[in-house]
Design an enzyme around this catalytic site. Structure first.
Site, mmCIF file in Angstrom:
data_model
loop_
_atom_site.group_PDB
_atom_site.id
_atom_site.type_symbol
_atom_site.label_atom_id
_atom_site.label_comp_id
_atom_site.label_asym_id
_atom_site.label_seq_id
_atom_site.Cartn_x
_atom_site.Cartn_y
_atom_site.Cartn_z
ATOM 1 N N LYS A 14 0.831 -1.207 0.000
ATOM 2 C CA LYS A 14 0.000 0.000 0.000
ATOM 3 C C LYS A 14 0.871 1.264 0.000
ATOM 4 C CE LYS A 14 -2.459 -1.107 3.704
ATOM 5 N NZ LYS A 14 -2.085 -2.463 4.131
ATOM 6 N N ARG A 89 -10.056 0.572 9.353
ATOM 7 C CA ARG A 89 -9.529 -0.766 9.591
ATOM 8 C C ARG A 89 -10.505 -1.609 10.404
ATOM 9 N NH1 ARG A 89 -3.789 0.117 9.203
ATOM 10 N NH2 ARG A 89 -2.579 -1.774 9.440
ATOM 11 N N ARG A 128 11.029 -6.045 4.367
ATOM 12 C CA ARG A 128 10.935 -4.635 4.741
ATOM 13 C C ARG A 128 11.648 -4.377 6.073
ATOM 14 N NH1 ARG A 128 4.951 -2.346 5.292
ATOM 15 N NH2 ARG A 128 4.914 -3.499 7.243
ATOM 16 N N ARG A 134 11.129 -1.248 11.353
ATOM 17 C CA ARG A 134 9.917 -0.983 12.146
ATOM 18 C C ARG A 134 9.769 -2.018 13.252
ATOM 19 N NH1 ARG A 134 4.823 -0.051 8.217
ATOM 20 N NH2 ARG A 134 3.846 -1.200 9.910
ATOM 21 N N ARG A 146 -0.668 -9.478 13.591
ATOM 22 C CA ARG A 146 -1.206 -8.464 12.669
ATOM 23 C C ARG A 146 -2.027 -9.117 11.568
ATOM 24 N NH1 ARG A 146 4.057 -5.658 11.047
ATOM 25 N NH2 ARG A 146 2.766 -4.448 9.613
HETATM 26 P P1 ADP Z 1 0.613 -2.251 7.863
HETATM 27 O O1 ADP Z 1 -0.266 -1.813 6.732
HETATM 28 O O2 ADP Z 1 1.921 -2.762 7.407
HETATM 29 O O3 ADP Z 1 -0.066 -3.189 8.805
HETATM 30 P P2 ADP Z 1 0.454 0.435 9.087
HETATM 31 O O4 ADP Z 1 1.653 1.285 8.967
HETATM 32 O O5 ADP Z 1 -0.743 0.784 8.275
HETATM 33 O O6 ADP Z 1 0.981 -1.029 8.772
HETATM 34 O O7 ADP Z 1 -0.037 0.333 10.617
HETATM 35 C C1 ADP Z 1 0.832 -0.030 11.659
HETATM 36 C C2 ADP Z 1 0.060 -0.210 12.960
HETATM 37 O O8 ADP Z 1 -0.561 1.043 13.341
HETATM 38 C C3 ADP Z 1 -1.111 -1.201 12.900
HETATM 39 O O9 ADP Z 1 -0.692 -2.548 13.082
HETATM 40 C C4 ADP Z 1 -1.980 -0.682 14.066
HETATM 41 O O10 ADP Z 1 -1.478 -1.073 15.315
HETATM 42 C C5 ADP Z 1 -1.842 0.827 13.963
HETATM 43 N N1 ADP Z 1 -2.913 1.389 13.111
HETATM 44 C C6 ADP Z 1 -2.758 1.923 11.870
HETATM 45 N N2 ADP Z 1 -3.942 2.313 11.361
HETATM 46 C C7 ADP Z 1 -4.887 2.007 12.302
HETATM 47 C C8 ADP Z 1 -6.305 2.127 12.372
HETATM 48 N N3 ADP Z 1 -7.015 2.638 11.358
HETATM 49 N N4 ADP Z 1 -6.949 1.678 13.485
HETATM 50 C C9 ADP Z 1 -6.262 1.172 14.499
HETATM 51 N N5 ADP Z 1 -4.922 1.002 14.508
HETATM 52 C C10 ADP Z 1 -4.231 1.418 13.427
#
Ligand code: ADP
Length: 190
Positions: A14, A89, A128, A134, A146
């Protein structure tokens, strides 16, 4: 204003694709993950709370991300729309987004979903981790949590947007350019 949602499991690409999408369609990219990591780096109270959850592979509370999204909507000007990456999400977040947009009689334009199989999620995130470092990419246990969080809490959104005729799925397997061209072909329709 256009409101695109970039959807897909962790590691689907993404972030990589978002850069090209915002450029071509003059959108503002909102990544909730990136915004949360910024709060963590700045050591804010919100960041401290989020850190503990993110490093377990859990989601942060809906209200926290909803507040971040609304403040971006209100502060960013001069674009043709927004690209939401990592939001919504959960189903309550999707409802909250609809309510936010309804205030100005607007709605979600389309969901662009990049799909890859679970086996590939682990492989890509491990790749990554070597480059970006990260904390939530650091162990298989966190990554598995996750993936489980995605299946339990985020996947129901596929039905939510399909019912509204707003779900567009793209095959995330292939080169970055191949996937990008598939995405552009869908976005050109809106
Ligand atoms: P990825 O797409 O690789 O899972 P992101 O960078 O989008 O990673 O998100 C990293 C973390 O941030 C998620 O695992 C979650 O803990 C938190 N997070 C991100 N967006 C949301 C959301 N919309 N609601 C709740 N937690 C979120």
């Amino acid at each position: 204003m256009k409101y695109y949602i970039l959807f897909g499991p962790p590691g689907a690409g993404k972030g990589t694709q978002a850069t090209a999408m915002v450029e071509k369609y003059n959108l503002h990219h909102i990544s909730t993950g990136a915004l949360l990591r910024k709060e963590i780096a700045a050591g804010t109270e919100l960041g401290l709370q989020a850190k503990a959850l993110i490093e377990k592979g859990c989601l942060v509370p809906d209200e926290v991300v909803e507040g971040m999204i609304e403040s971006e909507f209100n502060s960013v000007k001069g674009v043709d729309g927004f690209l939401l990456d990592g939001f919504p999400r959960t189903l309550p977040q999707a409802d909250a987004l609809d309510a936010m947009l309804a205030k100005t009689s607007e709605e979600v334009t389309a969901t662009v979903s990049i799909m890859i199989p679970d086996e590939m999620i682990m492989e890509r995130i491990k790749g990554r981790a070597l480059k970006e470092g990260r904390a939530d990419d650091a162990s298989e246990d966190i990554i598995n949590n996750r993936i489980a969080t995605y299946h339990n809490q985020t996947e129901p959104l596929i039905e939510y947007y399909t019912e509204k005729g707003k779900y567009n799925e793209i095959d995330g397997i292939g080169t970055i350019e191949e996937v990008r061209n598939r995405i552009f072909a869908v976005m050109d329709e809106f």
